[in-house]
Design a protein around this motif. Sequence first.
Motif, mmCIF file in Angstrom:
data_model
loop_
_atom_site.group_PDB
_atom_site.id
_atom_site.type_symbol
_atom_site.label_atom_id
_atom_site.label_comp_id
_atom_site.label_asym_id
_atom_site.label_seq_id
_atom_site.Cartn_x
_atom_site.Cartn_y
_atom_site.Cartn_z
ATOM 1 N N GLY A 83 22.250 11.026 4.981
ATOM 2 C CA GLY A 83 21.102 10.523 4.282
ATOM 3 C C GLY A 83 20.167 9.776 5.248
ATOM 4 N N ASP A 84 19.024 9.405 4.714
ATOM 5 C CA ASP A 84 18.064 8.667 5.517
ATOM 6 C C ASP A 84 18.207 7.175 5.249
ATOM 7 O OD1 ASP A 84 15.794 7.484 3.786
ATOM 8 O OD2 ASP A 84 15.922 9.522 3.011
ATOM 9 N N CYS A 85 17.523 6.378 6.087
ATOM 10 C CA CYS A 85 17.764 4.941 6.049
ATOM 11 C C CYS A 85 17.000 4.223 4.952
ATOM 12 C CB CYS A 85 17.520 4.307 7.413
ATOM 13 S SG CYS A 85 16.042 4.825 8.271
ATOM 14 N N SER A 86 16.343 4.937 4.043
ATOM 15 C CA SER A 86 15.867 4.267 2.828
ATOM 16 C C SER A 86 17.034 3.733 2.012
ATOM 17 C CB SER A 86 15.031 5.222 1.975
ATOM 18 O OG SER A 86 15.800 6.290 1.454
ATOM 19 N N LEU A 87 18.249 4.238 2.269
ATOM 20 C CA LEU A 87 19.412 3.731 1.546
ATOM 21 C C LEU A 87 19.690 2.266 1.873
ATOM 22 C CD1 LEU A 87 22.053 3.504 3.634
ATOM 23 C CD2 LEU A 87 22.070 5.980 3.341
ATOM 24 N N LEU A 88 19.073 1.741 2.947
ATOM 25 C CA LEU A 88 19.268 0.328 3.263
ATOM 26 C C LEU A 88 18.779 -0.572 2.141
ATOM 27 C CD1 LEU A 88 20.250 -1.712 5.370
ATOM 28 C CD2 LEU A 88 17.953 -1.667 6.389
ATOM 29 N N ARG A 132 7.429 -1.184 10.128
ATOM 30 C CA ARG A 132 6.105 -0.936 9.569
ATOM 31 C C ARG A 132 6.059 -1.491 8.151
ATOM 32 N NH1 ARG A 132 5.983 4.317 10.222
ATOM 33 N NH2 ARG A 132 6.635 4.844 8.111
ATOM 34 N N HIS A 133 4.944 -2.130 7.802
ATOM 35 C CA HIS A 133 4.797 -2.686 6.449
ATOM 36 C C HIS A 133 3.307 -2.863 6.158
ATOM 37 C CE1 HIS A 133 3.913 -6.775 7.998
ATOM 38 N NE2 HIS A 133 4.881 -6.563 8.873
ATOM 39 N N PRO A 134 2.934 -3.152 4.919
ATOM 40 C CA PRO A 134 1.505 -3.219 4.584
ATOM 41 C C PRO A 134 0.720 -4.268 5.358
ATOM 42 C CG PRO A 134 2.810 -2.967 2.596
ATOM 43 C CD PRO A 134 3.778 -3.215 3.713
ATOM 44 N N GLY A 135 1.418 -5.260 5.916
ATOM 45 C CA GLY A 135 0.727 -6.283 6.682
ATOM 46 C C GLY A 135 0.376 -5.867 8.095
ATOM 47 N N ASN A 136 0.960 -4.782 8.594
ATOM 48 C CA ASN A 136 0.652 -4.367 9.969
ATOM 49 C C ASN A 136 0.212 -2.908 10.080
ATOM 50 O OD1 ASN A 136 3.018 -2.769 9.947
ATOM 51 N ND2 ASN A 136 4.249 -4.353 10.959
ATOM 52 N N SER A 137 0.118 -2.214 8.939
ATOM 53 C CA SER A 137 -0.245 -0.798 8.994
ATOM 54 C C SER A 137 -0.872 -0.347 7.680
ATOM 55 C CB SER A 137 1.006 0.045 9.279
ATOM 56 O OG SER A 137 0.690 1.414 9.266
ATOM 57 N N ARG A 138 -1.822 0.555 7.808
ATOM 58 C CA ARG A 138 -2.380 1.202 6.611
ATOM 59 C C ARG A 138 -1.719 2.548 6.363
ATOM 60 N NH1 ARG A 138 -8.753 1.014 7.702
ATOM 61 N NH2 ARG A 138 -7.998 1.604 9.799
ATOM 62 N N LEU A 139 -0.669 2.835 7.104
ATOM 63 C CA LEU A 139 -0.024 4.145 7.039
ATOM 64 C C LEU A 139 1.328 4.097 6.330
ATOM 65 C CD1 LEU A 139 -0.799 5.338 10.672
ATOM 66 C CD2 LEU A 139 -2.094 5.824 8.583
ATOM 67 N N CYS A 140 1.584 3.069 5.539
ATOM 68 C CA CYS A 140 2.873 2.973 4.858
ATOM 69 C C CYS A 140 3.022 4.144 3.892
ATOM 70 C CB CYS A 140 2.981 1.658 4.104
ATOM 71 S SG CYS A 140 3.077 0.219 5.189
ATOM 72 N N ALA A 141 4.069 4.917 4.086
ATOM 73 C CA ALA A 141 4.290 6.087 3.244
ATOM 74 C C ALA A 141 5.741 6.517 3.226
ATOM 75 C CB ALA A 141 3.417 7.263 3.708
ATOM 76 N N SER A 142 6.481 6.250 4.304
ATOM 77 C CA SER A 142 7.851 6.740 4.437
ATOM 78 C C SER A 142 8.778 5.558 4.669
ATOM 79 C CB SER A 142 7.965 7.723 5.602
ATOM 80 O OG SER A 142 7.126 8.856 5.376
ATOM 81 N N VAL A 143 9.644 5.264 3.700
ATOM 82 C CA VAL A 143 10.495 4.077 3.779
ATOM 83 C C VAL A 143 11.437 4.139 4.974
ATOM 84 C CG1 VAL A 143 12.280 2.755 2.559
ATOM 85 C CG2 VAL A 143 10.295 3.589 1.327
ATOM 86 N N ALA A 144 11.776 5.327 5.451
ATOM 87 C CA ALA A 144 12.678 5.424 6.591
ATOM 88 C C ALA A 144 12.096 4.805 7.857
ATOM 89 C CB ALA A 144 13.058 6.877 6.850
ATOM 90 N N GLY A 145 10.805 4.539 7.898
ATOM 91 C CA GLY A 145 10.215 3.794 9.005
ATOM 92 C C GLY A 145 9.840 2.386 8.624
ATOM 93 N N GLU A 146 10.222 1.986 7.409
ATOM 94 C CA GLU A 146 9.798 0.701 6.863
ATOM 95 C C GLU A 146 10.951 -0.078 6.236
ATOM 96 O OE1 GLU A 146 6.773 2.121 4.143
ATOM 97 O OE2 GLU A 146 5.857 3.304 5.748
ATOM 98 N N ASP A 147 12.162 0.467 6.340
ATOM 99 C CA ASP A 147 13.294 -0.100 5.600
ATOM 100 C C ASP A 147 13.674 -1.494 6.052
ATOM 101 O OD1 ASP A 147 15.895 0.641 7.599
ATOM 102 O OD2 ASP A 147 14.170 1.965 7.760
ATOM 103 N N LEU A 148 13.630 -1.769 7.362
ATOM 104 C CA LEU A 148 14.010 -3.107 7.808
ATOM 105 C C LEU A 148 12.983 -4.140 7.362
ATOM 106 C CD1 LEU A 148 15.948 -4.938 9.231
ATOM 107 C CD2 LEU A 148 14.879 -4.343 11.419
ATOM 108 N N ALA A 149 11.708 -3.797 7.477
ATOM 109 C CA ALA A 149 10.673 -4.715 6.994
ATOM 110 C C ALA A 149 10.851 -4.995 5.502
ATOM 111 C CB ALA A 149 9.288 -4.133 7.266
ATOM 112 N N ALA A 150 11.109 -3.945 4.716
ATOM 113 C CA ALA A 150 11.310 -4.139 3.279
ATOM 114 C C ALA A 150 12.537 -4.993 3.001
ATOM 115 C CB ALA A 150 11.436 -2.787 2.589
#
Length: 299
Positions: free
Chosen positions: A101-106, A131-149
């Motif tokens: 699976g992908d790391c959105s499972l975090l 990546r998160h809304p405070g540093n990017s306008r490209l938030c779309a894929s949680v697998a690149g945003e899971d730690l921030a979330a």
Amino acid sequence: MTIALLSSPTNLGLRPPEPGGVPGAGKAPEALRDAGLHRRLLAHGAVDAGVVLPGRYVNDDGRRPQEQVRNQAAIVDHARRLARRLGSIVDEGHHPFVIGGDCSLLLGVGLAMARLSDAGLIHIDGHTDFRHPGNSRLCASVAGEDLAASVGLHWPALADIDGYGPYFRAAKVAQVGCRDDDEHLDEASSVLGAVMPARQAMDLGMTNVATSIARVSGPSGYWIQLDVDVLDPAWMPAVDSPAAGGLNPDQLIELITALAPKAAGMSVTVFDPDLDPGGEHAALLVEILTSAVVSMGTG
């Protein structure tokens, strides 16, 4: 305590590999089972805790509402169900080993840990996933945003499911293995308890790294999240976003072996069987995991 193997074949947090395509990471649990992971860990006394199935992957680019990521409703639903299952496994006295699976499972792991304890997180990944809304306008894929979330830096629908966010206190999170050119390295370093890029970790030595970062989590212990793209693509090219400069298999085994005894649980993510048609990379990953995970919870 016994290791409980739980499959989480989600691909919901990844971008499509091509227009209309579906990421292959959701096939990883069964590919690793076929390569012998379950058989070998069951022989060491682990138990098979089944599977938490995700919803259907939908590529909604171009019609997704603002301030939503791909497959957001399905990701949140999967996080809740994964968290419930993890809670039951822990209540039974087992140490969960989640095979993605992908790391959105975090998000599901974090939701479970927030309900159960004040555990820390050791995030072993070739990227900071910050990546998160405070540093990017490209938030779309949680697998690149899971730690921030997971530390509260995302839209509340993801970072505060059922009011449990942040799932991990940032001061109790260590990130290991990102590359020196990671675009969010500086911010992650200023927010998290510890950040150690791959090159620094290799210079220090994996046993020393483990000793250093384990202190960040404190007495409540920690969860280990392993994204296999921490390995250099010379060894593990079968990932969504390979990046040169990663660890080699022996270094990864040394690191996890040193961390596993005091871990509350562990998850492994982002291996893509579609990029491993001959199965040799699945076989390597099974060797790494069975060598390192068998001591989980023994410390």
